[in-house]
Motif scaffolding. Structure first.
Motif, mmCIF file in Angstrom:
data_model
loop_
_atom_site.group_PDB
_atom_site.id
_atom_site.type_symbol
_atom_site.label_atom_id
_atom_site.label_comp_id
_atom_site.label_asym_id
_atom_site.label_seq_id
_atom_site.Cartn_x
_atom_site.Cartn_y
_atom_site.Cartn_z
ATOM 1 N N ASP A 95 0.769 -1.575 0.473
ATOM 2 C CA ASP A 95 -0.265 -0.073 -0.500
ATOM 3 C C ASP A 95 0.842 1.115 -0.265
ATOM 4 O OD1 ASP A 95 -2.362 -1.651 -0.021
ATOM 5 O OD2 ASP A 95 -2.262 -1.811 2.592
ATOM 6 N N LEU A 96 2.209 1.624 0.429
ATOM 7 C CA LEU A 96 2.851 2.128 0.651
ATOM 8 C C LEU A 96 4.003 2.122 0.739
ATOM 9 C CD1 LEU A 96 2.032 5.600 3.092
ATOM 10 C CD2 LEU A 96 3.939 4.398 3.707
ATOM 11 N N VAL A 97 5.119 2.656 0.038
ATOM 12 C CA VAL A 97 6.411 2.645 0.392
ATOM 13 C C VAL A 97 7.678 3.948 1.455
ATOM 14 C CG1 VAL A 97 9.147 2.289 -0.694
ATOM 15 C CG2 VAL A 97 6.794 1.422 -2.084
ATOM 16 N N ASN A 98 7.720 3.023 2.811
ATOM 17 C CA ASN A 98 8.384 4.248 3.548
ATOM 18 C C ASN A 98 9.934 3.551 3.527
ATOM 19 O OD1 ASN A 98 8.091 4.698 6.930
ATOM 20 N ND2 ASN A 98 9.422 6.018 5.724
ATOM 21 N N THR A 99 11.103 5.125 2.521
ATOM 22 C CA THR A 99 12.334 4.910 2.194
ATOM 23 C C THR A 99 13.129 5.586 3.459
ATOM 24 O OG1 THR A 99 12.345 7.003 0.941
ATOM 25 C CG2 THR A 99 12.189 5.065 -0.440
ATOM 26 N N THR A 138 9.184 9.500 2.456
ATOM 27 C CA THR A 138 10.165 9.379 3.045
ATOM 28 C C THR A 138 11.614 9.985 3.961
ATOM 29 O OG1 THR A 138 11.114 10.126 0.274
ATOM 30 C CG2 THR A 138 13.008 10.620 1.601
ATOM 31 N N THR A 139 12.679 9.190 4.754
ATOM 32 C CA THR A 139 12.277 9.091 5.267
ATOM 33 C C THR A 139 13.819 9.426 5.953
ATOM 34 O OG1 THR A 139 10.653 7.623 6.773
ATOM 35 C CG2 THR A 139 12.661 8.481 8.319
ATOM 36 N N LEU A 140 14.207 11.217 6.425
ATOM 37 C CA LEU A 140 15.485 11.567 5.988
ATOM 38 C C LEU A 140 15.847 11.960 7.160
ATOM 39 C CD1 LEU A 140 14.532 15.024 4.030
ATOM 40 C CD2 LEU A 140 16.042 13.064 3.182
ATOM 41 N N GLN A 141 17.616 11.057 7.542
ATOM 42 C CA GLN A 141 17.688 10.383 8.959
ATOM 43 C C GLN A 141 19.246 11.106 8.631
ATOM 44 O OE1 GLN A 141 17.434 6.056 8.095
ATOM 45 N NE2 GLN A 141 16.041 6.259 10.002
ATOM 46 N N ARG A 147 18.661 8.430 0.756
ATOM 47 C CA ARG A 147 18.349 9.143 -0.280
ATOM 48 C C ARG A 147 18.683 8.101 -1.394
ATOM 49 N NH1 ARG A 147 21.387 14.697 -1.785
ATOM 50 N NH2 ARG A 147 23.609 12.868 -0.806
ATOM 51 N N PHE A 148 19.275 7.293 -1.795
ATOM 52 C CA PHE A 148 19.899 6.367 -2.972
ATOM 53 C C PHE A 148 18.504 5.479 -2.889
ATOM 54 C CE2 PHE A 148 21.235 3.041 -5.030
ATOM 55 C CZ PHE A 148 21.477 3.438 -6.229
ATOM 56 N N ALA A 149 17.863 5.267 -1.880
ATOM 57 C CA ALA A 149 16.176 4.000 -1.516
ATOM 58 C C ALA A 149 14.829 4.521 -1.956
ATOM 59 C CB ALA A 149 16.545 3.400 -0.468
ATOM 60 N N ALA A 150 15.311 6.361 -1.683
ATOM 61 C CA ALA A 150 14.234 7.322 -2.437
ATOM 62 C C ALA A 150 14.239 7.371 -3.888
ATOM 63 C CB ALA A 150 14.472 7.968 -1.296
ATOM 64 N N LEU A 151 15.370 7.514 -4.260
ATOM 65 C CA LEU A 151 15.414 6.898 -6.104
ATOM 66 C C LEU A 151 14.804 5.776 -6.671
ATOM 67 C CD1 LEU A 151 18.816 9.093 -6.094
ATOM 68 C CD2 LEU A 151 16.609 10.212 -6.535
ATOM 69 N N ALA A 206 7.294 13.832 3.905
ATOM 70 C CA ALA A 206 8.853 12.934 4.408
ATOM 71 C C ALA A 206 8.866 13.940 6.222
ATOM 72 C CB ALA A 206 9.937 14.332 3.847
ATOM 73 N N ILE A 207 9.530 12.852 6.232
ATOM 74 C CA ILE A 207 9.828 12.403 7.974
ATOM 75 C C ILE A 207 10.823 12.685 8.435
ATOM 76 C CG2 ILE A 207 9.860 10.518 9.891
ATOM 77 C CD1 ILE A 207 7.672 9.598 9.084
#
Length: 382
Positions: A100-104, A126-129, A107-111, A147-148
């Protein structure tokens, strides 16, 4: 395009290049485990890693994705073939697992997930850590529907530099459980294993032994601390490229017998519970999961005023803040806490209450679920 909102719990796919030891992977694993416990169908796609074993009991794993961001040993040539292959493979996983939803979580995984989203119509969060200091345009392009970030500092940075709407970015610190008190037997075991004196002060610092974590300044603070407390013991939990340099510095300063290099360990929380307090001398830190782990044990933190740390460590309430790269200030803070054991206990009680009120796993899950709903609603509105 999403035509209606699926019911909750969801079928969620988390994506990260590797499940290596560190705070970013810890965040992912705790979120995924909380979701699985709440009834989510959790899938994790990665390129493998040391912590694969930790997800075996609650998530389906696809661990052979070519998600290495760069080709070769240098970080200069982007892995475009791996990006394309990963995007196509993620699309296949999304369809096979009815995601249902993707959580990355990188950044490379997000692309790669953005490509998969184009092929499947699945919303991406997108979770920015890490603060995206470089390639900011690429970061903006990689952002999902929502984004998180783990700190307000990171949120401000993303909004200002990546030029995105504030309602697309939500701050969600990690959720954590309050651990059971350290048993007498476990305490004895750790003291014996690390050859520590249980009657002498113990300070623990947890983090990869890399320059940005600032361990060098902690070691350089020790001569002044030892002049006042000659039996003080410092335990460095973690490993990395700076270990040999730190060992040489400790030897040169004559404090090597007061420093224990414990290596990377899965029981870091137990070691924090063993300590009088913890130290986080970072030069850069987006959040510092170690802070909440230490707080959960009722242990205050001596930390630097960088990144998102001051949002959580409140000086003279649950710890002490000092400037980065300042060994003297760090030494003075450590000596102050060693001089005032009653205050250490008060700070520790305040720290534990903060976790109980703000950093529970339930709040972690609820906040993330709200972001997922917002991402789905935004996707429906496109």
């Amino acid at each position: 395009m999403v035509t209606d909102l699926p019911g909750y719990p969801l079928r969620v796919l988390h994506v990260r290049p590797r499940l290596g030891i560190g705070g970013a992977t810890e965040y992912l694993i705790r979120l995924a485990e909380s979701q699985a416990n709440a009834g989510y169908h959790v899938v994790i796609a990665s390129g493998g890693g040391d912590w694969l074993r930790r997800i075996a009991g609650f998530a389906r794993s696809y661990d052979r994705l070519p998600l290495t961001p760069y080709l070769g040993s240098g970080k200069r040539t982007p892995n475009l073939p791996g990006l394309l292959a990963s995007g196509l493979q993620l699309a296949r996983i999304i369809r096979a697992e009815q995601i249902d939803l993707v959580n990355t979580h990188h950044r490379f995984a997000a692309l790669a997930a953005r490509l998969a989203s184009r092929l499947t119509g699945t919303p991406v969060v997108t979770t920015l850590q890490e603060v995206p200091w470089r390639n900011r345009g690429l970061t903006r392009f990689s952002l999902g529907t929502q984004a998180i970030t783990m700190s307000a500092m990171m949120k401000r940075f993303v909004i200002d530099v990546c030029d995105i709407a504030p309602d697309r970015v939500t701050v969600i610190p990690i959720g954590i459980d309050i651990p059971a008190p350290l048993s007498i037997d476990r305490r004895r075991q750790l003291l014996a294993e690390l050859r520590l004196d249980g009657a002498a002060p113990i300070i623990v610092s947890v983090g990869r032994l890399v320059s940005r974590k600032g361990h060098m300044y902690l070691i350089r603070a020790l001569p002044e601390v030892i002049r006042r407390y000659p039996d003080v013991q410092v335990v460095l939990v973690g490993d990395g490229e700076e270990r040999a340099t730190l060992e040489r510095e400790a030897q040169a300063l004559g404090v090597a017998d007061r420093v224990t290099f414990a290596g990377a360990r899965s029981d870091a929380v137990d070691l924090m519970a063993l300590a009088d307090f913890t130290a986080l001398p970072s030069l850069e830190e987006e959040f510092g999961i170690v802070i909440t782990e230490s707080f959960s044990c009722g242990k205050p933190v001596v930390a630097t005023t960088v990144g998102g740390i001051p949002e959580h460590v409140r000086s003279m309430e649950n710890g002490i803040l000092v400037p980065p790269r300042d060994s003297r200030a760090l030494a003075e803070a450590i000596i102050f806490l060693l001089d005032h054991p009653n205050m250490v206990r008060q700070f520790g009680d305040c720290a534990r209450r903060m976790v109980e009120q703000q950093y529970t796993r339930q709040r972690f899950l609820e906040r993330t679920e709200a972001v997922y709903r917002a991402a789905q609603m935004r996707e429906v509105g496109r």
